[in-house]
Design a protein around this motif. Structure first.
Motif, PDB file in Angstrom:
ATOM      1  N   ASP C  90      20.238  36.138  25.431  1.00 54.50           N
ATOM      2  CA  ASP C  90      20.075  37.493  25.920  1.00 54.50           C
ATOM      3  C   ASP C  90      20.592  38.529  24.926  1.00 54.50           C
ATOM      4  O   ASP C  90      21.254  38.095  24.013  1.00 54.50           O
ATOM      5  N   LYS C  91      19.941  39.601  25.080  1.00 56.60           N
ATOM      6  CA  LYS C  91      20.759  40.814  24.474  1.00 56.60           C
ATOM      7  C   LYS C  91      22.181  41.165  24.927  1.00 56.60           C
ATOM      8  O   LYS C  91      22.360  40.965  26.206  1.00 56.60           O
ATOM      9  N   LEU C  92      23.121  41.561  24.028  1.00 51.75           N
ATOM     10  CA  LEU C  92      24.565  41.679  24.546  1.00 51.75           C
ATOM     11  C   LEU C  92      24.169  43.064  25.321  1.00 51.75           C
ATOM     12  O   LEU C  92      23.420  43.787  25.244  1.00 51.75           O
ATOM     13  N   ALA C  93      24.888  42.808  26.421  1.00 51.89           N
ATOM     14  CA  ALA C  93      25.041  44.173  27.410  1.00 51.89           C
ATOM     15  C   ALA C  93      25.306  45.343  26.686  1.00 51.89           C
ATOM     16  O   ALA C  93      24.650  46.555  26.887  1.00 51.89           O
ATOM     17  N   SER C  94      26.427  45.383  25.817  1.00 53.33           N
ATOM     18  CA  SER C  94      26.883  46.428  24.978  1.00 53.33           C
ATOM     19  C   SER C  94      25.853  46.912  23.995  1.00 53.33           C
ATOM     20  O   SER C  94      25.905  48.172  23.592  1.00 53.33           O
ATOM     21  N   TYR C  95      24.874  46.103  23.833  1.00 56.62           N
ATOM     22  CA  TYR C  95      23.962  46.540  22.716  1.00 56.62           C
ATOM     23  C   TYR C  95      22.616  47.274  23.501  1.00 56.62           C
ATOM     24  O   TYR C  95      22.068  48.147  22.755  1.00 56.62           O
ATOM     25  N   LEU C  96      22.630  47.123  24.707  1.00 58.05           N
ATOM     26  CA  LEU C  96      21.591  47.744  25.605  1.00 58.05           C
ATOM     27  C   LEU C  96      21.552  49.322  25.087  1.00 58.05           C
ATOM     28  O   LEU C  96      20.663  50.299  24.925  1.00 58.05           O
ATOM     29  N   ASN C  97      22.822  50.023  24.862  1.00 58.62           N
ATOM     30  CA  ASN C  97      22.930  51.196  24.875  1.00 58.62           C
ATOM     31  C   ASN C  97      22.429  51.794  23.529  1.00 58.62           C
ATOM     32  O   ASN C  97      21.907  52.735  23.241  1.00 58.62           O
ATOM     33  N   VAL C  98      22.641  50.860  22.482  1.00 54.81           N
ATOM     34  CA  VAL C  98      22.015  51.331  21.240  1.00 54.81           C
ATOM     35  C   VAL C  98      20.661  51.590  21.064  1.00 54.81           C
ATOM     36  O   VAL C  98      20.160  52.320  20.391  1.00 54.81           O
ATOM     37  N   SER C 183      17.674  60.221  37.969  1.00 54.09           N
ATOM     38  CA  SER C 183      16.930  60.964  37.165  1.00 54.09           C
ATOM     39  C   SER C 183      17.127  62.503  37.394  1.00 54.09           C
ATOM     40  O   SER C 183      17.229  62.811  38.476  1.00 54.09           O
ATOM     41  N   PRO C 184      17.288  63.147  36.407  1.00 50.89           N
ATOM     42  CA  PRO C 184      16.982  63.086  35.051  1.00 50.89           C
ATOM     43  C   PRO C 184      18.251  62.655  34.292  1.00 50.89           C
ATOM     44  O   PRO C 184      17.818  62.679  32.861  1.00 50.89           O
ATOM     45  N   LEU C 185      19.321  62.233  34.660  1.00 53.74           N
ATOM     46  CA  LEU C 185      20.272  62.074  33.969  1.00 53.74           C
ATOM     47  C   LEU C 185      20.416  60.294  33.836  1.00 53.74           C
ATOM     48  O   LEU C 185      20.426  59.770  34.862  1.00 53.74           O
ATOM     49  N   GLU C 186      20.915  60.198  32.734  1.00 54.10           N
ATOM     50  CA  GLU C 186      21.304  58.698  32.310  1.00 54.10           C
ATOM     51  C   GLU C 186      22.758  58.728  31.583  1.00 54.10           C
ATOM     52  O   GLU C 186      22.619  59.181  30.333  1.00 54.10           O
ATOM     53  N   VAL C 187      23.579  57.846  32.017  1.00 55.22           N
ATOM     54  CA  VAL C 187      24.689  57.817  31.095  1.00 55.22           C
ATOM     55  C   VAL C 187      25.141  56.453  31.310  1.00 55.22           C
ATOM     56  O   VAL C 187      25.033  55.550  32.180  1.00 55.22           O
ATOM     57  N   ALA C 188      25.725  55.836  30.136  1.00 49.23           N
ATOM     58  CA  ALA C 188      26.009  54.387  30.060  1.00 49.23           C
ATOM     59  C   ALA C 188      27.350  54.116  29.020  1.00 49.23           C
ATOM     60  O   ALA C 188      27.376  54.739  27.982  1.00 49.23           O
ATOM     61  N   LEU C 189      28.246  53.124  29.442  1.00 49.49           N
ATOM     62  CA  LEU C 189      29.257  52.829  28.464  1.00 49.49           C
ATOM     63  C   LEU C 189      29.452  51.340  28.237  1.00 49.49           C
ATOM     64  O   LEU C 189      28.855  50.490  29.399  1.00 49.49           O
ATOM     65  N   GLY C 190      29.343  50.899  27.034  1.00 52.20           N
ATOM     66  CA  GLY C 190      29.329  49.647  26.590  1.00 52.20           C
ATOM     67  C   GLY C 190      30.567  49.103  25.847  1.00 52.20           C
ATOM     68  O   GLY C 190      31.036  49.733  25.063  1.00 52.20           O
ATOM     69  N   TYR C 191      30.866  47.784  26.098  1.00 49.78           N
ATOM     70  CA  TYR C 191      32.030  47.200  25.136  1.00 49.78           C
ATOM     71  C   TYR C 191      31.713  45.671  24.867  1.00 49.78           C
ATOM     72  O   TYR C 191      31.333  44.984  25.687  1.00 49.78           O
ATOM     73  N   TYR C 214      19.228  63.423  28.939  1.00 51.08           N
ATOM     74  CA  TYR C 214      18.941  64.090  30.281  1.00 51.08           C
ATOM     75  C   TYR C 214      17.541  64.707  30.116  1.00 51.08           C
ATOM     76  O   TYR C 214      17.298  65.250  28.767  1.00 51.08           O
ATOM     77  N   ASP C 215      16.588  64.395  30.762  1.00 50.16           N
ATOM     78  CA  ASP C 215      15.268  64.657  30.673  1.00 50.16           C
ATOM     79  C   ASP C 215      14.767  65.902  31.571  1.00 50.16           C
ATOM     80  O   ASP C 215      14.673  66.061  32.665  1.00 50.16           O
ATOM     81  N   PHE C 216      14.626  66.991  30.607  1.00 48.41           N
ATOM     82  CA  PHE C 216      14.321  68.530  30.989  1.00 48.41           C
ATOM     83  C   PHE C 216      12.841  68.582  31.331  1.00 48.41           C
ATOM     84  O   PHE C 216      12.314  69.547  31.558  1.00 48.41           O
ATOM     85  N   GLY C 217      11.960  67.391  30.941  1.00 48.35           N
ATOM     86  CA  GLY C 217      10.526  67.653  31.143  1.00 48.35           C
ATOM     87  C   GLY C 217      10.050  68.043  29.629  1.00 48.35           C
ATOM     88  O   GLY C 217       9.338  67.075  29.341  1.00 48.35           O
ATOM     89  N   VAL C 218      10.211  69.076  29.384  1.00 43.97           N
ATOM     90  CA  VAL C 218       9.665  69.695  27.894  1.00 43.97           C
ATOM     91  C   VAL C 218      10.352  68.716  26.679  1.00 43.97           C
ATOM     92  O   VAL C 218       9.804  68.887  25.766  1.00 43.97           O
TER      93      VAL C 218
END
Lengths: 332, 332, 332
Positions: C90-98, C183-191, C214-218
């Motif tokens: 599988d993908k490494l959990a920490s790679y998902l952020n990249v 939504s609209p915020l997403e934040v993640a930490l990987g190691y 952060y998805d402002f729409g425009v």
């Protein structure tokens, strides 16, 4: 297209293998059933005649494998009242008994390993895949209709060596199986003869086996006796096993296998395997297995783990070996 | 998902190949049609525009193959009133005639073999797959709409060598085909130009062919003329063939092919092939074929058998070669 | 069978890559999304429990690939209210952020390349696939349920070396990720922590990253910060990016990435990437991308092009590199 059915098995487990000197723990693929992905179809040609194809390749769930191919089976068949004519790569008819009369299906740490007892392709010089391999390529087979529970199968596998090569029979295989199945009884006899050796010296390997099982409902005992002979070497072996339902969803399995090397003294081995399988559904099973191999001073038998990357640690002559597996199997 | 169609061909036969010095008998895969497994789909984008993909890989039914991959075709297309733009690995446009105007479809013991007449990748130095290969990777193609039976196709295949390499054009291919099809007549012209050679010496291979067929109903005669030139070498060849229905389910085919080597004396060959194909259904056919190749003293042409393990015995210069095939083909 | 879903991506483009000394033009596969073909299924076991499998292999649309296998993902899962237990590759959990916090998804000429910053398997001695690879085999993972947008994932990847080998921890990986998405915020930490090195010398690689969008729409701005340390070497890097819809069908993307090599002077690099993606449908997109990499005198960073045959020209230390891609992507 509705003419193709996809099917498969995905089986992964955490498996630990130990010898006297080392152990290794990792992910294995196919400890209960070999992981696989396949494509098959059948066409009704009318008049009782059918055509069918079957393409099935190994999967290594643990690491994704190195190259998917149809190594498990790739065949085309014509079927009718006369039986079946089948062309391609397939299991050897005589190998079917090794699976059928082993409570662990000759797979995983618990599998009996009563095939290739004289060795794989390297040891069994001049054969493509060993002294009595699971499968062979280039087979033309006839499978009889089932008549009152009795059925026969005859295979010829072409070695495909040109006629001007010395000992050009190398690689040719004849295999046959006769089985009788009338629930609760099943009994079957298998035989294979493999032309092998080098350009200078011809060798013939012969494998014979007989198996039987009887389903009493509360327990299904089974027995398999197998021998291989060739190149002045020989192994006799047997498996005694049983499976028993435990409640609605559980099944307990036990197998004891004994190997007798004929041409070397003090080179016998025995194996005891226990397993519990719990059905989460008809398609999904969780399981635990453990097995122990004891070797005489001149034997080094171990496990055949069906995984692309997990390999057993070196088992020195006389070592004991232990294997555990806890996993899940899903069919589709 | 309904957006994917699986399709394929499974074709296996017992095939025997002989030269003057040896013969070999075995199982072949793809004597009538190349065995294959594929995945394709088409999406209607609206406004007459469509997107399509096509992934098709070779099968070796005889031994299951060594590594399944999309070697036959892997393309993505945009299609509309303007025609089709297609990217990926595909048959060379000019190769299509070699198949279409051979009664045996350039496959099996009966196939004419009018591609790579100057040699495969090793002989045709600097090309990826030969002097006039069946397929090429890295193609960008334009296929015109069919206008009153007239259609054109133009391909460019990137060799993908960096600009600072000497003779970095090596591997670039241009191929084109123009066809006219108005039943019962079909005629087509093909051309390919391949940049090749070594870092020190540039070579250009040129392949030209023209084919025609006319379906009289009781018999469909066809002709194909093909030439290749390059590196001071050259071969001219032609195939005269015909197919004829025999009753409701049968078809008889015959092909005669003549090769003229331009740059070597006494190196011509001729080939005669006969075949009978019997439909058990629209999808399933049983067949028998035989072919004989006669070589001049300096020629050693033989058969291209589509199988992972069956290889023709050595054909020495001046040898004759004979091939037989009896098999079954199933499409799905 | 209805228990299997086929899915995939076919993405091909004409791509041009240049360094200061050379350029190469050809067909690439997977510049917008990696080309792939997969098979997956999910079974409802009742009581909130499910079993699932996922087999996904890379495609090289440009040349058909060399050997299809399930290199992208091969897993079996048990899922329920407790979360998911997943076994396999599988993908490494920490790679998902990249991927997630790169506007170009870490793929194609525009991809940021914030994985394996200390090197692939050869450079990062003792690891199977690099200093912080995209994927690993032999993973046992636990993925938590999503609780109010918060989710965690923990992986252990077995290196599978026998206990009697020196430094037998080599290849073991632990990886973890915690993400919050509302939504609209997403934040993640990987190691990720990788045991590596040689038999004589143990090395540990550590990779840490944090991303937010952060998805402002425009416009949807995003940031990713990533570091790798190990064997006395280190790289810090960040990506600043944004995507913005343009009309009904268009999307514009921009990304700026900066690499700081910690252990070598004057070995930093920066990359600017621009792209426009136009939807012909939900499944089919045409696109154009361009990217430029500037290297300090001791750096030679370039592009990771997802293609079997197209390779970037040599980028010497201090070179600039430019890449263009015009292509089409189709999902199924």
């Amino acid at each position: 297209q509705s003419s193709v059915t996809m099917f498969g098995v995905v089986d992964a487990s955490v498996t630990r293998l130990s010898s006297d000197s080392a152990n290794v723990t990792g992910l294995a693929s196919g400890e209960q059933s070999s992981s696989r992905l396949g494509f098959r179809g059948i066409e009704d040609l009318g008049g009782g005649l059918k055509a069918g194809f079957w393409l099935e390749g190994s999967l290594a769930v643990d690491n994704g494998g190195t190259s998917y191919r149809f190594d498990r089976r790739s065949t085309i068949s014509l079927l009718g009242g006369f039986g079946e004519v089948r062309l391609g790569r397939d299991k050897l008819a005589s190998y079917l008994n090794v699976e059928s009369f082993d409570p662990f299906g000759d797979i995983g740490v618990g599998g009996n390993g009563l095939n290739n007892m004289l060795g794989g392709a390297a040891a069994a010089e001049g054969t493509a895949e060993g002294s009595h391999p699971k499968r062979s390529s280039n087979i033309i087979a006839y499978i009889s209709p089932n008549i009152g529970g009795l059925q026969g199968q005859l295979q010829y596998s072409f070695g495909e060596r040109p006629s001007n090569q010395p000992n050009n029979d190398r690689g040719n295989i004849v295999s046959a199986r006769v089985s009788y199945q009338a629930s609760p009884l099943e009994v079957a006899l298998g035989y294979a003869q493999l032309d092998a050796g080098t350009a200078a010296t011809a060798v013939t390997y012969k494998a014979t086996n007989i198996g039987a099982s009887y389903d009493f409902g509360v327990v299904k005992p089974m027995v398999l006796i197998a021998t291989e002979r060739g190149a002045g070497r020989g192994v006799n072996a047997y498996t005694l096993g049983a499976s028993a339902p435990l409640g609605q969803a559980g099944e307990f399995r036990v197998g004891y296998t004994r190997f007798n090397t004929q041409n070397v003294d003090d080179a016998d081995s025995s194996k005891l395997a226990l397993g519990y399988f719990h059905k989460l559904s008809k398609r999904t099973v969780v399981y635990g297995m453990l097995a122990r191999v004891s070797n005489d001073n001149n034997a080094s038998r171990g496990f055949a783990v069906s995984s692309s990357s997990l390999t057993a640690p070196l088992i020195a002559a006389g070592d004991s070996a232990t294997g555990y597996s806890v996993g899940v199997r899903h069919t589709f």
